[in-house]
Design a protein around this motif. Structure first.
Motif, PDB file in Angstrom:
ATOM      1  N   LYS A 288       0.836  -1.200   0.000  1.00 46.88           N
ATOM      2  CA  LYS A 288       0.000   0.000   0.000  1.00 46.88           C
ATOM      3  C   LYS A 288       0.874   1.254   0.000  1.00 46.88           C
ATOM      4  O   LYS A 288       0.607   2.208  -0.728  1.00 46.88           O
ATOM      5  CB  LYS A 288      -0.919  -0.014   1.224  1.00 46.88           C
ATOM      6  CG  LYS A 288      -1.911   1.111   1.256  1.00 46.88           C
ATOM      7  CD  LYS A 288      -2.836   0.971   2.450  1.00 46.88           C
ATOM      8  CE  LYS A 288      -3.790   2.130   2.552  1.00 46.88           C
ATOM      9  NZ  LYS A 288      -4.666   2.019   3.725  1.00 46.88           N
TER      10      LYS A 288
ATOM     11  N   SER B  77       0.871   3.914  -2.969  1.00 48.01           N
ATOM     12  CA  SER B  77       0.469   5.281  -2.620  1.00 48.01           C
ATOM     13  C   SER B  77       1.497   6.296  -3.092  1.00 48.01           C
ATOM     14  O   SER B  77       1.148   7.399  -3.498  1.00 48.01           O
ATOM     15  CB  SER B  77       0.300   5.407  -1.106  1.00 48.01           C
ATOM     16  OG  SER B  77      -0.744   4.591  -0.655  1.00 48.01           O
TER      17      SER B  77
ATOM     18  N   PRO C 166      -3.467   9.568  -6.574  1.00 44.39           N
ATOM     19  CA  PRO C 166      -4.330   9.384  -5.410  1.00 44.39           C
ATOM     20  C   PRO C 166      -5.763   8.980  -5.750  1.00 44.39           C
ATOM     21  O   PRO C 166      -6.362   8.213  -5.021  1.00 44.39           O
ATOM     22  CB  PRO C 166      -4.296  10.748  -4.714  1.00 44.39           C
ATOM     23  CG  PRO C 166      -3.028  11.378  -5.175  1.00 44.39           C
ATOM     24  CD  PRO C 166      -2.802  10.845  -6.560  1.00 44.39           C
TER      25      PRO C 166
ATOM     26  N   LEU D 108      -6.374   5.200  -5.980  1.00 42.72           N
ATOM     27  CA  LEU D 108      -6.336   4.415  -4.759  1.00 42.72           C
ATOM     28  C   LEU D 108      -7.732   4.093  -4.224  1.00 42.72           C
ATOM     29  O   LEU D 108      -7.924   3.100  -3.558  1.00 42.72           O
ATOM     30  CB  LEU D 108      -5.536   5.142  -3.675  1.00 42.72           C
ATOM     31  CG  LEU D 108      -4.060   5.315  -3.957  1.00 42.72           C
ATOM     32  CD1 LEU D 108      -3.425   6.126  -2.847  1.00 42.72           C
ATOM     33  CD2 LEU D 108      -3.370   3.964  -4.079  1.00 42.72           C
TER      34      LEU D 108
END
Length: 115
Positions: free
Chosen positions: A100, A104, A109, A112
Motif C-alpha cells: 500500500k 500510494s 491518489p 487508490l
C-alpha cells in the motif's frame, strides 16, 4: 522481513547453519520461522499442503518495492486488486502495508479509492 533474517532462514533451511554469534533466542526464532518455509532455486517459499507444489515466495524488504511495482504494472489495478494479485504469488510480514505504501507513493491518489 528484513534481509538478514531472510538469509538466516534461507541458510538454516538449506544448510542447517545459524548466523555467527547468534544467541539461543535468535536461533529459536529462526527455527520456528523456518518450519513454515522451504527453499528451491535459491529462493524461500511458503510450504504448501501438497509437498510437490510451491507456496507463495517469501519477500524481504529489499525486493518488495520492485515486486509490487511489477505486479501493479501488469494490470494497473488499484491497491486492493494489486494486493489480491500479489498475495497469490508472494508472502511476507506486513506485505499489505508495504505494498500500500509503495502504490500510494507511485500512483495517482484518485486511483487508490477505485476498486
Amino acid at each position: 522481513m528484513d534481509y538478514p533474517f531472510y538469509l538466516a532462514i534461507y541458510y538454516y533451511i538449506s544448510a542447517r547453519t545459524y548466523p555467527t554469534n547468534s544467541d539461543e533466542a535468535t536461533k529459536r526464532k529462526i527455527r520456528h520461522q523456518a518450519q513454515k518455509y522451504m527453499t528451491t532455486h535459491r529462493k524461500v517459499f511458503q510450504k504448501s499442503e501438497e509437498s510437490n507444489i510451491l507456496g507463495p515466495e517469501l519477500l524481504h524488504k529489499g525486493i518488495v518495492d520492485e515486486v509490487v511495482k511489477k505486479v501493479h504494472a501488469e494490470s494497473h489495478f488499484g491497491v486492493n486488486n494489486t494486493w489480491r494479485q500479489l498475495k497469490m504469488q508472494y508472502t511476507g510480514p506486513a506485505l499489505f502495508e508495504q505494498s500500500k505504501g509503495v502504490l500510494s507513493a507511485n500512483i495517482e491518489p484518485n486511483i487508490l479509492t477505485k476498486e
